[in-house]
Design a protein around this motif. Structure first.
Motif, mmCIF file in Angstrom:
data_model
loop_
_atom_site.group_PDB
_atom_site.id
_atom_site.type_symbol
_atom_site.label_atom_id
_atom_site.label_comp_id
_atom_site.label_asym_id
_atom_site.label_seq_id
_atom_site.Cartn_x
_atom_site.Cartn_y
_atom_site.Cartn_z
ATOM 1 N N GLN A 48 -8.793 8.206 13.918
ATOM 2 C CA GLN A 48 -8.799 6.780 14.217
ATOM 3 C C GLN A 48 -9.800 6.509 15.242
ATOM 4 N N ILE A 49 -10.119 7.358 16.158
ATOM 5 C CA ILE A 49 -11.202 6.865 17.359
ATOM 6 C C ILE A 49 -12.529 6.829 16.742
ATOM 7 N N LEU A 50 -12.826 7.793 15.554
ATOM 8 C CA LEU A 50 -14.063 7.700 14.897
ATOM 9 C C LEU A 50 -14.135 6.472 14.194
ATOM 10 N N VAL A 51 -13.092 6.007 13.358
ATOM 11 C CA VAL A 51 -13.011 4.890 12.632
ATOM 12 C C VAL A 51 -13.339 3.655 13.759
ATOM 13 N N LEU A 79 -17.117 5.081 5.511
ATOM 14 C CA LEU A 79 -16.387 5.310 4.383
ATOM 15 C C LEU A 79 -15.774 6.557 4.212
ATOM 16 N N LEU A 80 -16.386 7.726 4.515
ATOM 17 C CA LEU A 80 -15.907 8.819 4.589
ATOM 18 C C LEU A 80 -14.620 8.993 5.623
ATOM 19 N N SER A 81 -14.960 8.291 6.574
ATOM 20 C CA SER A 81 -13.966 8.305 7.690
ATOM 21 C C SER A 81 -12.729 7.576 7.550
ATOM 22 N N VAL A 82 -12.959 6.566 6.940
ATOM 23 C CA VAL A 82 -11.961 5.578 6.211
ATOM 24 C C VAL A 82 -11.246 6.411 5.276
ATOM 25 N N THR A 83 -11.603 6.972 4.459
ATOM 26 C CA THR A 83 -11.066 7.749 3.364
ATOM 27 C C THR A 83 -10.269 8.870 4.171
ATOM 28 N N LEU A 122 -13.023 14.339 6.933
ATOM 29 C CA LEU A 122 -13.489 14.209 8.486
ATOM 30 C C LEU A 122 -14.537 15.069 8.902
ATOM 31 N N ALA A 123 -14.529 16.170 8.420
ATOM 32 C CA ALA A 123 -15.792 17.060 8.699
ATOM 33 C C ALA A 123 -16.981 16.324 8.367
ATOM 34 N N GLY A 128 -21.795 13.165 9.342
ATOM 35 C CA GLY A 128 -22.436 12.039 9.443
ATOM 36 C C GLY A 128 -22.920 11.300 10.774
ATOM 37 N N SER A 129 -21.821 11.350 11.749
ATOM 38 C CA SER A 129 -21.933 10.615 12.833
ATOM 39 C C SER A 129 -22.922 11.380 13.702
#
Length: 172
Positions: A48-51, A79-83, A122-123, A128-129
């Motif tokens: 949630q913090i990442l998104v 898109l990866l983090s939302v998924t 998430l990984a 990607g971040s």
């Protein structure tokens, strides 16, 4: 064994899945689901913090300076983090929609699978971040190296270590 039967599990000491617990199938399903929820509490906060970070990034003044590679990395990471967030929060509505439908074992199994897939995504999103931020601040080669190191760290801690412990000490 039918769902809801009061047959005790774990009675066969030769069974590698035997945890030594004496619990019914329903008690085991309840415990497994509770364990998944405990594990998700940690992952959900992080994703949630990442998104939130990624969603706000597009409104930062320097976002316009991103090149095409960085924009592609940003979109893929978002898109990866939302998924991942969808998968890691899915056990709650799944349970709520199937509540009192005698589907606890299926809920626990699906929740476990969604958690594993959510953690993989998430990984990848965190990798990607790292790529995006380090590429933007230090350069493409440094970004690739940092992202590779992050992916290696996640793979070592989230996949190799559990596999090693499982193979060395047993367990199903």
């Amino acid at each position: 064994m039918k769902q809801g039967e009061n047959t005790e599990l774990g009675a066969d000491a030769s069974d590698p899945r035997d945890s030594g617990r004496r619990e019914t199938e329903m008690e085991q399903a309840d415990r497994n689901y509770a364990e998944v929820l405990q594990e998700l509490r940690v992952a959900q906060v992080g994703v949630q913090i990442l998104v939130a970070f990624l969603l706000s990034l597009a409104f930062a003044p320097r976002f316009a300076e991103l090149d095409d590679f960085q924009r592609g990395t940003y979109v893929a990471t978002l898109l990866l983090s939302v998924t991942a967030m969808a998968l890691l929060t899915a056990p709650a509505p799944l349970h709520r929609m199937l509540y009192r439908r005698h589907a606890k074992r299926q809920i626990a199994e699906l929740s476990s699978r969604m958690t594993i897939l959510g953690l993989v995504l998430l990984a990848l999103a965190l990798t990607g971040s790292v790529l995006l931020v380090v590429d933007f601040t230090l350069g493409r080669a440094q970004g690739a190296a940092a992202a590779g190191a992050a992916l290696l760290l996640f793979t070592a801690l989230w996949a190799v270590l559990p596999w090693y412990v499982r193979s060395k000490y047993g367990g199903s």
